[in-house]
Design a protein around this motif. Sequence first.
Motif: not given
Length: 565
Positions: A78-97
């Motif tokens: 919503a705030k166009e923070r696209y890099d933060d979205v990518r970082t969120t996905l990477r963090v979530a990927f580490v957690y999921a792994t």
Amino acid sequence: MINNSKSRNFIAQGSILAITGIVCRIIGMLYRIPLVDIIGTIGNGYYTSAYSIYNILLILSSYSLPTAVSKVVSTRLAKERYDDVRTTLRVAFVYATLMGAFACGLMYFGSDMIAGFLEKPFCRYAMRTLAPTIWVMAYLGIMRGYFQGSGNMVPTAVSQVIEQIINAAVSIIMAILLFNYGAKANLIYAETDYSYAYGAAGATIGTGMGALIALLFFILLFLLYGRMPSGNGYVRARNADGSLGRARSRRRESSGQLAKVLLVTLIPILLSSTVYNISTVLDDFIFSRSMNALGVGASCVFLWGVFGEYRILFNIPVAISNSLSSSVIPSLTNAVADRDKRLIVQKLKLSMQFVMLISIPAAMGLFALAEPICNLLFASEDNTLLISVLRHGSITIILYALSTITNGLLQGLGHLSEPLKNAVIALVIHVISLVVLVFVTHSIIAVIYANSIFALVVCVLNIANLHSHVHFRINMRNTFVIPFISSAVMGAAVYGISRLLQMLLPAAFASGRAGLSVIVVICMCIALFVYAVLLAVLRAFTKEELLEMPMGLRIYRLLNAMRLM
């Protein structure tokens, strides 16, 4: 106007998931019918126990990932923070792994210990085949959360249907293959349970295959449509004279900051879900141990299989009532945001009324038609005990539907900790009552009664909390009395009609699946008509209330055409 458009879109997207949830539940019930025919009630006992452990480990590892990722992603998009979205996905990927690997390893390598703990040693085979699914589901949760956070529920809905269809097909095929393989092992090792255990293990392979195909679907979708612009949005910098200067990029959030946000979002959901689902594992453990202490432990697996069959029927009306009611809750959240107390009270009453309008007749219908329904769905088994269990447990459907909707209403009001606290209190009372009831009844009925007590305690505590926060009174007449009277008349009518049809139809036809299908379909159609007419005649709701309910306009038009409203 924009807010109304967003609200309608949110409700429409939520309705997509609600309808998909109903479809998936129906598919899940339908494929379990031939599955039980293949692996038998004993095999279903192993299957149910393995799934109870799987559900707990899935909750601890990744169950809340879709919701958590969705919330974090939607806020930043919503705030166009696209890099933060990518970082969120990477963090979530580490957690999921990490969590997926841990839970997978625990279930696979700890299967012998857990199966011994439950006093069902043959259950270990189903646990081992289910273990990798936990890891796959962790990654699948991230992908679903990302697309939901983007405001698009369709990929999640499509993936759920694909997952269930693949699950159903592979489960049945693998159950047949491994059941036959287990029958050979029975001859070699002079045992009787290898066929049931291997059949149950084969059935769980479908769960993993369905999840894997759904994950591949999301990966393809992400590669095609999931790309985001680079950068992190822009802000305008002011010059010394106060005028706006050129745009500059926003500062990025660190991985640590986003990991903390994810965990803060994950933990409340995780704890609440764990308390609700751990009761099944505790039931399994307490029931098995208590029955062995009473010297009748040999029948535990069979009895737990009967309980699993009951849960198949139990889950459908509960899922339908809760899925349909979910479309009312977003408007409650909007009313809270607008601080409209009158509208809040109206939404609370309407949500509870709507759920009771569905769950009470569903429970009464299962009570009245328990015999033909059980014999239709599980034709290869002796269903005497299952019929009794279903009738004893029909009240639990109403209590669970009410407890779940009141949980949702408390969360919609912003009181997230109270449903968890109430569930913990109910769980303690549930465990104590189960121990007492097993030693009194020596039967699986004890588990049914204990579950009813759990749901009843949650209902009482949740309603007390709602009353203290909003000071509203439940409309007992429209919420409980009229639906109960209408359902009782409906139940008596269809019970009599089902008996009459069984007498009129040829005995060989009436006892087979074709004849039972005819009886059940006719009774369900009559039940729907009788119940709808009685609700309209007794004025269970006004036109305005009906139009606020899901599919209310269509129902109103039908009742109006029949001159009942």
